[in-house]
Design an enzyme around this catalytic site. Structure first.
Site, PDB file in Angstrom:
ATOM      1  N   GLY A   1       0.829  -1.194   0.000  1.00 56.29           N
ATOM      2  CA  GLY A   1       0.000   0.000   0.000  1.00 56.29           C
ATOM      3  C   GLY A   1       0.863   1.243   0.000  1.00 56.29           C
ATOM      4  O   GLY A   1       2.095   1.169   0.004  1.00 56.29           O
TER       5      GLY A   1
ATOM      6  N   GLU B   1       9.921   2.185  -2.566  1.00 57.94           N
ATOM      7  CA  GLU B   1       9.334   2.307  -3.901  1.00 57.94           C
ATOM      8  C   GLU B   1       8.954   3.768  -4.126  1.00 57.94           C
ATOM      9  O   GLU B   1       9.598   4.485  -4.885  1.00 57.94           O
ATOM     10  CB  GLU B   1       8.114   1.401  -4.037  1.00 57.94           C
TER      11      GLU B   1
ATOM     12  N   ASP C   1       5.510  -7.547 -10.789  1.00 58.07           N
ATOM     13  CA  ASP C   1       4.635  -6.739  -9.938  1.00 58.07           C
ATOM     14  C   ASP C   1       3.174  -6.974 -10.310  1.00 58.07           C
ATOM     15  O   ASP C   1       2.484  -7.730  -9.635  1.00 58.07           O
ATOM     16  CB  ASP C   1       5.001  -5.258 -10.015  1.00 58.07           C
TER      17      ASP C   1
END
Length: 373
Positions: A192, A222, A311
Site C-alpha cells: 500500500g 518504492e 509486480d
C-alpha cells in the site's frame, strides 16, 4: 518458437528475443494476484457478480485502460486500478478462477517457481472469512498447477499473504499466514501507499512472524525514500525488500563510475538482502523516471542481490519474459546475466534450502546451459 529441445544439436548462444526468453526457466518473487487478471476474466466475473463499475466493456479496451491508468506516474493512481480487479474477486469461484489462471499464465511463460501475493482482507465484501478467502485461493493455485502439468509445464507456487499498511489488521494477517504455512502460504508482506504509513507501525505482525520462524518481505523504498528501507530492515527485520529502488539514495556514483555506499546500502548488500525489482512497474508508478534511468544495472554491477519481477502483469501489460527483454535491450545483458538474476531469485525464495538447491541444479542451470550454448 524455438525451445531448448530445438537446440540440442546446435552450438553457441541462442538469440535473445521474446521467443527464446519464453523458453528460459524463470523465478518470480513479486507478483500480485489482483494485478494479473486476464481482461476477459475481469469482464466475465463482473457479469457473474453484478459489478457494474468497469471502465470498458470489451477485453481489448479494458486492457488498454488498465495500462493507461497505471502509467500515470503516480503510485496512488496506480493503486486505484485495483478497485476493479478486487471487486470481482469476492466469491469462492472468482478467487479460485483467478488463482488457477495465474498459475497457467505463469507456467506458459516458463516460470518454474513463483511467489504470488494478495491481501485477504480486501476480499471480504460478500461474507467470506479470511480463512475461506485463503482456502479458495490456494485451491485455485492447485487447480492451475495441475492443469499446467497436463500441458507439460511444471510450476510451483508459494502464496504470500499481504496486509495493507494503512489498515489495522496486519497482526491478524500475520497469524493467518502462520496458520496456512503448511498448506501453500510461504510468507507475509505489507503493501500500500508508503508515505505516512511506515512499516514500524506493524511491529507486532513482524514479531509474530519471527516468533514462529516464518518469512516476510516488506514493500519499501518504492514511492518513499531511504527511511522506509531503514525501518524495514533495522526495526522490522525484513527478509527481502519489495522494490527497494530508493536504496540508491544511499549510493554515490563518482565521475569515474566508482561507487561510495552509505551504511544502509552497505548493510543491504553485505547481508545479501534481496531486492524485488519490478522495472516496468517502477517506471509506471514514478519510482524511477525511465527504464534507462532504472538503478537495476547499477545495483547489479555493485553485486546487490537483484531479482527481476513483474509486480502487476495486467497493469503493466507485461510478463517475466517481457521484463527480461526490456532489461536486455536497455542494458545489454546476455544469457549469463539472466541466469545470475534467476539464481538470485531462487536463493531468495521462501522455500526450504533443499528445494532451492534442486531448482538451481536440476532446472535453472540446465535450462540456461542450453541457451548459453
Amino acid at each position: 518458437m524455438s525451445t531448448p529441445a530445438d537446440r540440442s544439436e546446435l552450438t553457441g548462444p541462442a538469440p535473445i528475443d521474446l521467443g527464446t526468453l519464453r523458453t528460459a526457466p524463470k523465478v518470480l518473487l513479486h507478483d500480485h494476484l489482483d494485478g494479473g487478471l486476464r481482461p476477459a476474466t475481469v469482464l466475465e466475473l463482473a457479469r457473474d457478480c453484478g459489478y457494474e463499475g468497469l471502465p470498458a466493456d470489451d477485453a481489448e479496451s479494458l486492457a488498454e485502460w488498465f495500462a493507461a491508468a497505471a502509467g500515470s506516474g503516480s503510485l496512488v493512481r496506480y493503486l486505484e486500478t485495483f478497485e476493479h480487479t478486487v471487486a470481482v474477486m469476492q466469491t469462492p469461484a472468482g478467487l479460485a478462477r483467478v488463482a488457477a489462471e495465474c498459475a497457467l499464465d505463469l507456467a506458459e511463460d516458463s516460470v518454474v517457481y513463483a511467489e504470488v501475493r494478495f491481501a485477504p482482507e480486501q476480499h471480504l465484501e460478500r461474507g467470506l472469512t479470511l480463512d475461506e478467502v485463503v482456502h479458495h485461493t490456494l485451491l485455485g493455485f492447485e487447480e492451475g498447477i495441475a492443469r499446467a502439468r497436463e500441458l507439460g509445464r511444471e510450476i510451483r507456487i508459494g502464496c504470500l499473504l499481504t496486509a495493507m499498511r494503512h489498515a489495522a489488521r496486519s497482526r491478524e494477517i500475520a497469524e493467518l499466514a502462520v496458520r496456512f504455512r503448511d498448506r501453500g502460504v510461504v510468507g507475509f508482506d505489507i503493501a500500500g501507499a508508503e508515505a505516512g504509513h511506515p512499516p514500524s507501525r506493524h511491529l507486532d505482525a513482524f514479531e509474530h512472524m519471527r516468533a514462529n520462524n516464518a518469512h516476510f518481505t516488506i514493500h519499501a523504498g518504492e514511492a518513499f525514500g531511504l527511511p522506509s528501507i531503514h525501518e524495514a530492515i533495522a526495526f522490522c527485520g525484513a527478509d527481502r525488500l519489495g522494490h527497494g529502488v530508493r536504496i540508491t539514495d544511499d549510493i554515490e556514483i563518482g565521475p569515474g563510475g566508482g561507487a561510495v555506499l552509505g551504511r544502509v546500502a552497505n548493510y543491504v548488500r553485505d547481508k545479501r538482502i534481496p531486492l524485488e525489482l519490478c522495472p516496468s512497474s517502477n517506471v509506471q508508478t514514478g519510482a524511477v523516471a525511465s527504464l534507462e534511468e532504472h538503478p537495476f544495472d547499477v545495483l547489479a554491477r555493485l553485486r546487490f542481490r537483484v531479482t527481476v519481477n513483474t509486480d502487476n502483469r495486467l497493469m503493466s501489460a507485461t510478463t517475466m519474459s517481457g521484463e527480461m527483454l526490456a532489461l536486455v535491450r536497455t542494458f545489454g545483458y546476455g544469457w549469463s546475466d539472466l541466469e545470475r538474476f534467476t539464481i538470485n531469485a531462487v536463493k531468495s525464495a521462501f522455500i526450504p534450502f533443499p528445494d532451492r538447491l534442486r531448482l538451481i541444479d536440476d532446472v535453472v542451470k540446465p535450462g540456461y546451459a542450453v541457451l548459453i550454448g
